[in-house]
Design an enzyme around this catalytic site. Structure first.
Site, PDB file in Angstrom:
ATOM      1  N   GLY A  82       0.828  -0.841   0.040  1.00  0.00           N
ATOM      2  CA  GLY A  82      -0.201   0.049   0.114  1.00  0.00           C
ATOM      3  C   GLY A  82       0.860   1.237  -0.116  1.00  0.00           C
ATOM      4  N   ILE A  84       2.641   2.841   2.384  1.00  0.00           N
ATOM      5  CA  ILE A  84       4.110   2.726   2.777  1.00  0.00           C
ATOM      6  C   ILE A  84       4.932   1.666   2.151  1.00  0.00           C
ATOM      7  CG2 ILE A  84       5.436   2.157   4.831  1.00  0.00           C
ATOM      8  CD1 ILE A  84       2.950   3.181   6.506  1.00  0.00           C
ATOM      9  N   ARG A 163       2.884  -3.894  12.431  1.00  0.00           N
ATOM     10  CA  ARG A 163       2.369  -4.064  13.936  1.00  0.00           C
ATOM     11  C   ARG A 163       3.089  -5.339  14.350  1.00  0.00           C
ATOM     12  NH1 ARG A 163       0.874   0.512  14.058  1.00  0.00           N
ATOM     13  NH2 ARG A 163      -0.998   1.723  14.168  1.00  0.00           N
ATOM     14  N   GLU A 192       3.366  -3.655  23.809  1.00  0.00           N
ATOM     15  CA  GLU A 192       4.046  -2.414  23.602  1.00  0.00           C
ATOM     16  C   GLU A 192       3.943  -1.811  25.042  1.00  0.00           C
ATOM     17  OE1 GLU A 192       3.628  -0.235  20.039  1.00  0.00           O
ATOM     18  OE2 GLU A 192       4.411  -1.835  18.831  1.00  0.00           O
ATOM     19  N   HIS A 211       8.605   1.976  18.669  1.00  0.00           N
ATOM     20  CA  HIS A 211       7.571   2.367  17.799  1.00  0.00           C
ATOM     21  C   HIS A 211       7.723   4.012  17.434  1.00  0.00           C
ATOM     22  CE1 HIS A 211       2.841   1.303  16.907  1.00  0.00           C
ATOM     23  NE2 HIS A 211       3.494   2.102  15.977  1.00  0.00           N
TER      24      HIS A 211
HETATM   25  P1  NAP Z   1      -2.359   0.894   3.315  1.00  0.00           P
HETATM   26  O1  NAP Z   1      -1.924   1.880   2.369  1.00  0.00           O
HETATM   27  O2  NAP Z   1      -3.641   0.657   3.765  1.00  0.00           O
HETATM   28  O3  NAP Z   1      -1.638  -0.504   2.733  1.00  0.00           O
HETATM   29  C1  NAP Z   1      -1.767  -1.765   3.362  1.00  0.00           C
HETATM   30  C2  NAP Z   1      -1.338  -2.843   2.208  1.00  0.00           C
HETATM   31  O4  NAP Z   1      -1.617  -4.025   3.170  1.00  0.00           O
HETATM   32  C3  NAP Z   1      -2.441  -2.764   0.946  1.00  0.00           C
HETATM   33  O5  NAP Z   1      -1.484  -3.072  -0.084  1.00  0.00           O
HETATM   34  C4  NAP Z   1      -3.292  -3.974   1.112  1.00  0.00           C
HETATM   35  O6  NAP Z   1      -3.559  -4.417  -0.247  1.00  0.00           O
HETATM   36  C5  NAP Z   1      -2.095  -4.923   1.904  1.00  0.00           C
HETATM   37  N1  NAP Z   1      -2.847  -6.025   2.751  1.00  0.00           N
HETATM   38  C6  NAP Z   1      -4.007  -6.095   3.570  1.00  0.00           C
HETATM   39  N2  NAP Z   1      -3.993  -7.212   3.749  1.00  0.00           N
HETATM   40  C7  NAP Z   1      -3.337  -8.168   3.496  1.00  0.00           C
HETATM   41  C8  NAP Z   1      -2.940  -9.340   3.398  1.00  0.00           C
HETATM   42  N3  NAP Z   1      -3.900 -10.405   4.336  1.00  0.00           N
HETATM   43  N4  NAP Z   1      -1.931  -9.896   2.498  1.00  0.00           N
HETATM   44  C9  NAP Z   1      -1.248  -9.040   1.694  1.00  0.00           C
HETATM   45  N5  NAP Z   1      -1.428  -7.911   1.869  1.00  0.00           N
HETATM   46  C10 NAP Z   1      -2.290  -7.510   2.466  1.00  0.00           C
HETATM   47  O7  NAP Z   1      -1.507   1.386   4.752  1.00  0.00           O
HETATM   48  P2  NAP Z   1      -0.285   1.857   4.911  1.00  0.00           P
HETATM   49  O8  NAP Z   1      -0.479   3.453   5.181  1.00  0.00           O
HETATM   50  O9  NAP Z   1       0.859   1.179   3.913  1.00  0.00           O
HETATM   51  O10 NAP Z   1       0.256   1.416   6.465  1.00  0.00           O
HETATM   52  C11 NAP Z   1       0.283  -0.053   6.586  1.00  0.00           C
HETATM   53  C12 NAP Z   1       0.486  -0.299   8.223  1.00  0.00           C
HETATM   54  O11 NAP Z   1       1.739   0.261   8.791  1.00  0.00           O
HETATM   55  C13 NAP Z   1      -0.719   0.595   9.116  1.00  0.00           C
HETATM   56  O12 NAP Z   1      -1.970  -0.349   9.009  1.00  0.00           O
HETATM   57  C14 NAP Z   1      -0.194   0.612  10.258  1.00  0.00           C
HETATM   58  O13 NAP Z   1      -0.523  -0.400  11.150  1.00  0.00           O
HETATM   59  C15 NAP Z   1       1.419   0.323  10.057  1.00  0.00           C
HETATM   60  N6  NAP Z   1       2.028   1.871  10.320  1.00  0.00           N
HETATM   61  C16 NAP Z   1       3.138   1.862  11.546  1.00  0.00           C
HETATM   62  C17 NAP Z   1       3.756   3.066  11.845  1.00  0.00           C
HETATM   63  C18 NAP Z   1       4.940   2.753  12.834  1.00  0.00           C
HETATM   64  O14 NAP Z   1       5.062   3.879  13.707  1.00  0.00           O
HETATM   65  N7  NAP Z   1       5.480   1.791  13.147  1.00  0.00           N
HETATM   66  C19 NAP Z   1       3.421   4.124  11.285  1.00  0.00           C
HETATM   67  C20 NAP Z   1       2.427   4.204  10.178  1.00  0.00           C
HETATM   68  C21 NAP Z   1       1.832   3.035   9.873  1.00  0.00           C
HETATM   69  P3  NAP Z   1      -4.774  -5.443  -0.730  1.00  0.00           P
HETATM   70  O15 NAP Z   1      -6.021  -4.789   0.127  1.00  0.00           O
HETATM   71  O16 NAP Z   1      -4.706  -5.169  -1.866  1.00  0.00           O
HETATM   72  O17 NAP Z   1      -4.210  -6.626   0.084  1.00  0.00           O
END
Ligand code: NAP
Length: 252
Positions: A82, A84, A163, A192, A211
């Site tokens: 997605g 990130i 996560r 955490e 985090h």
């Molecule tokens: P996003 O744009 O919604 O991207 C998530 C991706 O995961 C999508 O491409 C989705 O594609 C894929 N996905 C969902 N379920 C899946 C599965 N079962 N198998 C394979 N792919 C799957 O989200 P984002 O903004 O990139 O953020 C991702 C996550 O990073 C957030 O949900 C958050 O928990 C985490 N995050 C952490 C921090 C930190 O401080 N460490 C900061 C920001 C975000 P499909 O729907 O096509 O599968």
């Protein structure tokens, strides 16, 4: 003040007519930067190197001292392609890495990003570095368990800025103890803050940060402003500008 909403029961909130605000979009580039920082810290042994110097072990140059792994020419596997995941892929291209990715929907990579879609199993077998970017859902909880870890290369490095619950942490500790994958770099853990007795903290082949992937000054300020805008809108009864459960407004 976050993108992820796994710590909120959205269904229950919607049932009760409670709008839930989040801060999508603004974290993407900052989190991708940090993913690369962790990747490089593990690959090039930055933390080991710092400890080495501080503990007085730096006596002379040695041919085998703190050898790491090159990023250039290596294969980066991105799980969850997605916002990130794609921002990480763009950075990887600057390092001349080959990028492979997995996601559920057959969406091609965006223009200008050279990346190949693969199944999760194939990706785990081929990647030198595996970086997790899926949200934590019922489907992704423990998506990386002992079976998946055993598929990774012995030299592989696993990075998690998504996560903690996406990885079966007990399985990860056991796998790292056996040395496959070679290393993990984690910004998130199952609980955490991590328990001070957690086995991961006893292992030399893990880098853990608290985090902080989105913790840059500029991004925190942008997020705080978005959270305040959400709060003011909510208090005045107006729709939240960034609402994680917009269906709540249809119920009103
Ligand atoms: P996003 O744009 O919604 O991207 C998530 C991706 O995961 C999508 O491409 C989705 O594609 C894929 N996905 C969902 N379920 C899946 C599965 N079962 N198998 C394979 N792919 C799957 O989200 P984002 O903004 O990139 O953020 C991702 C996550 O990073 C957030 O949900 C958050 O928990 C985490 N995050 C952490 C921090 C930190 O401080 N460490 C900061 C920001 C975000 P499909 O729907 O096509 O599968």
């Amino acid at each position: 003040m976050a993108v992820g909403t796994d710590n909120i029961d959205l269904v229950a909130a919607t049932e009760r007519g409670i709008p839930v605000g989040n801060t999508p979009g603004v974290l993407t580039e900052t989190t991708a930067d940090f993913t690369f920082a962790l990747l490089m810290a593990a690959a090039r042994r930055i933390v080991d190197g710092d400890n080495f110097v501080r503990s007085g072990h730096w006596k002379t140059w040695g041919p085998n001292v703190l050898l790491g792994r090159d990023l250039f020419g290596a294969t980066l596997g991105i799980v969850g392609f997605g916002a990130i995941g794609q921002a990480v892929a763009r950075r990887a291209q600057g390092f001349s890495m080959r990028v492979i990715y997995t996601r559920r929907s057959p969406v091609p990579p965006p223009q200008g990003v050279d990346a190949v879609p693969l199944s999760l199993d194939k990706l785990l077998q081929e990647a030198d570095f595996v970086s997790l970017h899926v949200p934590l859902t019922d489907e992704t909880r423990h998506m990386i368990g002992s079976r998946e870890l055993a598929m990774m290369k012995e030299t592989a490095i696993l990075v998690n800025t998504a996560r903690g619950g996406v990885i079966d942490q007990d399985a990860l500790a056991a796998a790292l103890r056996r040395g496959r994958p070679a290393m993990a770099a984690l910004d998130v853990t199952a609980i955490e803050p991590i328990n001070s007795q957690d086995e991961l903290l006893t292992l030399p082949n893990v880098v853990i940060t608290p985090h902080i992937a989105s913790a840059s000054v500029a991004t925190r300020l942008r997020r705080a402003n978005m959270a305040v805008d959400n709060l003011l809108a909510g208090l005045s009864g107006a729709p939240l500008p960034n609402c994680a459960n917009p269906e709540v407004y249809q119920k009103r």
